[in-house]
Design an enzyme around this catalytic site. Structure first.
Site, PDB file in Angstrom:
ATOM      1  N   ASN A  12     -10.899  -2.663  -5.365  1.00 16.18           N
ATOM      2  CA  ASN A  12     -10.131  -1.660  -6.108  1.00 16.18           C
ATOM      3  C   ASN A  12     -10.778  -1.266  -7.438  1.00 16.18           C
ATOM      4  OD1 ASN A  12      -6.902  -2.847  -4.884  1.00 16.18           O
ATOM      5  ND2 ASN A  12      -8.123  -1.129  -4.155  1.00 16.18           N
ATOM      6  N   ASP A  23       0.829  -1.211   0.000  1.00 16.68           N
ATOM      7  CA  ASP A  23       0.000   0.000   0.000  1.00 16.68           C
ATOM      8  C   ASP A  23       0.863   1.261   0.000  1.00 16.68           C
ATOM      9  OD1 ASP A  23      -2.445   1.306  -0.019  1.00 16.68           O
ATOM     10  OD2 ASP A  23      -2.600   1.365   2.178  1.00 16.68           O
TER      11      ASP A  23
END
Ligand code: IPE
Ligand code: IPE
Ligand code: MG
Length: 239
Positions: free
Chosen positions: A67, A19
């Site tokens: 996502n 991330d």
């Protein structure tokens, strides 16, 4: 005292929630997609380093089932990066000994990416080195739902009774069937959450979060995570 890295126990299975690509780019005044391009470079260098370090299984969270909510422009940029990575790994990394496997629902990707995924797995299937699981369109909940569906079907077809169902049976219906549970889960980018990563498998994984953003993550950061892992006392509910 710092334990030298040669004396550390290396986790058998490491999972990484990669991330912070977007924030890395933003800090530099660049579009988010450039963060993903640099994140892909880290993906390649860290995969090789972790393999050399003696880890047997590495699972990298590349794209979650959530996502797809991102702006189309960013999703398209990510697809372009996946495509490039797959083409690269089929041409330049043929000599690698890493066994690449994809976990998640690949059917949602464009057909050319599905073909590249299948080809990458086929080329790597007999390799003896580290197993690299790339989690793409992966979600822990979706994974459990597909397992439950298939298990219900087994019962309906008379191949399984509800009483015979065990924790091991459930494991065998997950995308990670045959892969041992992760020992260490690293999250870069500073958040302290799983974001739908390996919900069933992470039951007793050690969690390590670092503020380092994924494109900046390097060998020293990995060594620090392994060092912290070595200081943890894993009791698995015992004493
Ligand atoms: C992780 O970086 C990569 C993917 C989820 C594909 P992010 O894109 O989530 O970066 P941040 O968290 O916005 O900085
Ligand atoms: C988790 O990161 C997914 C991947 C690293 C592929 P996200 O950026 O999507 O997670 P949230 O939105 O911060 O929970
Ligand atoms: Mg993020």
């Amino acid at each position: 005292m710092t334990i030298p890295s040669t004396e550390l126990t290396v986790p058998n299975h490491i999972g990484i929630i990669m991330d912070g690509n977007g924030r890395w780019a933003k800090k530099k005044g660049l579009p988010r997609s450039i963060g993903h391009t640099y994140g892909a470079k880290t993906f390649k260098t860290m995969t090789r380093y972790i393999s050399r370090r003696g880890v047997k299984y590495l699972t990298l969270y590349a794209f979650s089932t959530e996502n797809w909510k991102r702006p189309l422009e960013e999703v398209n940029a990510l697809m372009k990066i996946f495509r490039q990575y797959l083409v690269d790994s089929l041409t330049n990394f043929r000599e690698d000994d890493i066994k690449v496997v994809f976990i998640g629902d690949r059917s949602a990707f464009p057909q050319d990416i599905i073909d590249l995924i299948n080809e990458t797995e086929a080329v790597a299937k007999d390799r003896q080195g580290m197993q690299l699981n790339i989690a793409m369109n992966y979600g822990g909940r979706a994974e459990i739902v597909q397992a439950v569906r298939r298990l219900c079907q087994e019962v309906q077809d008379g191949r399984l009774t509800p009483e015979a169902l065990t924790e091991t049976t459930v494991s065998e219906y997950l995308y990670t069937a045959g892969i041992p549970d992760p020992d260490l889960i690293i999250r870069t980018g500073g958040e302290h959450r799983l974001s739908n990563f390996m919900l069933y498998q992470a039951a007793y994984a050690e969690f390590y979060s670092t503020d380092t953003l994924w494109p900046d993550f390097g060998e020293a950061d990995l060594e620090e995570a392994i060092r912290v892992f070595n200081r943890r006392s894993r009791r698995f509910g015992g004493v």
